[in-house]
Design an enzyme around this catalytic site. Sequence first.
Site, PDB file in Angstrom:
ATOM      1  CE1 TYR A 121      -4.058  -2.128   5.072  1.00  0.00           C
ATOM      2  CE2 TYR A 121      -3.359  -0.002   4.637  1.00  0.00           C
ATOM      3  CZ  TYR A 121      -4.243  -0.669   3.793  1.00  0.00           C
ATOM      4  OH  TYR A 121      -3.975  -1.200   2.553  1.00  0.00           O
TER       5      TYR A 121
ATOM      6  CB  SER B 109      -0.685  -0.215   1.370  1.00  0.00           C
ATOM      7  OG  SER B 109      -1.207   1.154   1.094  1.00  0.00           O
TER       8      SER B 109
HETATM    9  P1  NAP Z   1     -11.512  -5.839   0.273  1.00  0.00           P
HETATM   10  O1  NAP Z   1     -12.634  -5.102  -0.877  1.00  0.00           O
HETATM   11  O2  NAP Z   1     -11.854  -5.607   1.384  1.00  0.00           O
HETATM   12  O3  NAP Z   1     -10.834  -7.200  -0.100  1.00  0.00           O
HETATM   13  C1  NAP Z   1     -10.254  -7.580   0.888  1.00  0.00           C
HETATM   14  C2  NAP Z   1     -10.752  -9.566   0.427  1.00  0.00           C
HETATM   15  O4  NAP Z   1      -9.672 -10.003   1.495  1.00  0.00           O
HETATM   16  C3  NAP Z   1     -11.570 -10.058   0.655  1.00  0.00           C
HETATM   17  O5  NAP Z   1     -11.960 -11.018   0.017  1.00  0.00           O
HETATM   18  C4  NAP Z   1     -11.830 -11.041   2.265  1.00  0.00           C
HETATM   19  O6  NAP Z   1     -12.572 -11.714   2.607  1.00  0.00           O
HETATM   20  C5  NAP Z   1     -10.285 -11.030   1.854  1.00  0.00           C
HETATM   21  N1  NAP Z   1     -10.005 -10.894   3.299  1.00  0.00           N
HETATM   22  C6  NAP Z   1      -9.859 -10.475   4.613  1.00  0.00           C
HETATM   23  N2  NAP Z   1      -9.026 -10.519   5.197  1.00  0.00           N
HETATM   24  C7  NAP Z   1      -8.733 -12.350   5.265  1.00  0.00           C
HETATM   25  C8  NAP Z   1      -8.603 -13.591   5.960  1.00  0.00           C
HETATM   26  N3  NAP Z   1      -7.594 -13.269   7.036  1.00  0.00           N
HETATM   27  N4  NAP Z   1      -7.919 -14.090   4.836  1.00  0.00           N
HETATM   28  C9  NAP Z   1      -8.342 -14.068   3.899  1.00  0.00           C
HETATM   29  N5  NAP Z   1      -9.049 -13.259   3.439  1.00  0.00           N
HETATM   30  C10 NAP Z   1      -8.938 -12.361   3.789  1.00  0.00           C
HETATM   31  O7  NAP Z   1      -9.939  -4.966   0.197  1.00  0.00           O
HETATM   32  P2  NAP Z   1      -9.757  -4.396  -0.722  1.00  0.00           P
HETATM   33  O8  NAP Z   1      -9.884  -3.223  -1.008  1.00  0.00           O
HETATM   34  O9  NAP Z   1      -9.516  -5.116  -2.556  1.00  0.00           O
HETATM   35  O10 NAP Z   1      -7.957  -4.667  -0.639  1.00  0.00           O
HETATM   36  C11 NAP Z   1      -7.273  -5.514  -1.316  1.00  0.00           C
HETATM   37  C12 NAP Z   1      -5.219  -5.426  -0.790  1.00  0.00           C
HETATM   38  O11 NAP Z   1      -5.126  -4.004  -1.106  1.00  0.00           O
HETATM   39  C13 NAP Z   1      -5.216  -5.018   0.708  1.00  0.00           C
HETATM   40  O12 NAP Z   1      -4.159  -5.927   1.183  1.00  0.00           O
HETATM   41  C14 NAP Z   1      -5.262  -3.656   1.034  1.00  0.00           C
HETATM   42  O13 NAP Z   1      -4.645  -3.608   2.075  1.00  0.00           O
HETATM   43  C15 NAP Z   1      -4.823  -2.794  -0.276  1.00  0.00           C
HETATM   44  N6  NAP Z   1      -4.785  -2.216  -0.633  1.00  0.00           N
HETATM   45  C16 NAP Z   1      -5.955  -1.461  -0.761  1.00  0.00           C
HETATM   46  C17 NAP Z   1      -6.040   0.106  -1.086  1.00  0.00           C
HETATM   47  C18 NAP Z   1      -7.366   0.464  -1.225  1.00  0.00           C
HETATM   48  O14 NAP Z   1      -8.073   1.709  -1.403  1.00  0.00           O
HETATM   49  N7  NAP Z   1      -9.009  -0.318  -1.686  1.00  0.00           N
HETATM   50  C19 NAP Z   1      -4.953   0.785  -1.315  1.00  0.00           C
HETATM   51  C20 NAP Z   1      -4.105   0.347  -0.760  1.00  0.00           C
HETATM   52  C21 NAP Z   1      -3.866  -1.225  -0.865  1.00  0.00           C
HETATM   53  P3  NAP Z   1     -13.688 -12.006   2.899  1.00  0.00           P
HETATM   54  O15 NAP Z   1     -14.865 -11.126   2.795  1.00  0.00           O
HETATM   55  O16 NAP Z   1     -14.786 -13.417   2.768  1.00  0.00           O
HETATM   56  O17 NAP Z   1     -13.434 -11.442   4.258  1.00  0.00           O
END
Ligand code: NAP
Length: 248
Positions: A157, A143
Site C-alpha cells: 500500500y 497517504s
Molecule cells: P474508505 O472509507 O474505505 O472509502 C473508500 C471509498 O473508495 C469507498 O467509497 C469505496 O467504494 C471506494 N472504492 C474502493 N475501491 C474502489 C474502486 N476500485 N473503484 C471505485 N471506488 C472504489 O476509505 P477512506 O479512508 O475514506 O480513504 C480514501 C482515500 O484516502 C484512499 O485513497 C486511502 O488510501 C486514503 N487514505 C486514507 C487514510 C485513512 O486513515 N483512512 C490515510 C491515508 C490515506 P465502495 O464502498 O462502493 O467499494
Amino acid sequence: MTGVLVVTGASRGIGEATAVAGAARGYAVCVNYRSDAEKAEAVADRIASDGGKAIAVGADVSRERDVLELFKTVDEAFGPVTALVNNAGMVPGRYRADEIPYEDMSVVLLTNVAGVMLCCREALKRMLPKYGGGGGAIVNVSSMSATLGASHYWVHYGASKGAIDAYTIGLAKEVAGDGVRVNAVRPGLIDTEMTARSGQPGRVAKLAGRQPMGRAATPEEVASNILFLLSDEASYVAGANMNVAGAL
Ligand code: NAP
C-alpha cells in the site's frame, strides 16, 4: 455553478466528505463508488436535499471500460469535468513483505495507481486546450505511508502511494502550462472505515492517542484541504504533496 467535480470513491469516508464540501461550494458533483450503490445514492440525495447537484455513478476505477463510461456519464449529466479528486483507494490484507500474495499486490496497484492514471487521462481529455478544454484542477489522495513506508503490514500500500506522489509531481509539470493544476494530499490517521474493512477493526482508536496531536483526523479535515487545492485560492500551487497528518 463553480464547475463539474468528479470524486472517486465517494460513497463514504474522505470521498463522501469531499463530495459534500464540493457541492456546498457550488460544484455539480459526481459521487463515484465501486460496490455500495445505496450509500452513494444516499450521499447524492443528501447533496440534492441541501440544494446542490449530484449524481451517483458506479465504476471500478481499476477497470478501463468503467472509467471511460464514468466520464461519459458525467459529460451527459453536467458537461465536461473541470475538477477531479482521485480518492478511491484501498488497502488489502495485512502482510509482511515476504508473505504478500500476488493478487493483493495486483489489486492495490491497479486500484491505487492505475485507477488514478486512468481517471487523470480521461479528465485531461476534457481539460486540456488541445482537446478544446479550458483547464482544471486535480487532487490525488496519497497517504503518509508514501513517506513512512507502512512497514510490517502494508508496504504494498505504501509503495502504491509513493507512486502517486511521483506521478503527481510529473503530471503537474506536464500540464501546468495548459491551465491544469495537479496536487496531492497525504492524509495521516483518519477516522474512516478503511482500516476496519481491511481486517483491522479498532486500529484508529488504538493509534489515535499516539498521534502528535493526540487524535485522528475527521474526513472533513482532509476534504477542506482538498477543496482548497481545487480552488482559485491555490492558483499558484501545483505539484505539491500536502501532508494532512497533524505533524505525523
Ligand atoms: P474508505 O472509507 O474505505 O472509502 C473508500 C471509498 O473508495 C469507498 O467509497 C469505496 O467504494 C471506494 N472504492 C474502493 N475501491 C474502489 C474502486 N476500485 N473503484 C471505485 N471506488 C472504489 O476509505 P477512506 O479512508 O475514506 O480513504 C480514501 C482515500 O484516502 C484512499 O485513497 C486511502 O488510501 C486514503 N487514505 C486514507 C487514510 C485513512 O486513515 N483512512 C490515510 C491515508 C490515506 P465502495 O464502498 O462502493 O467499494
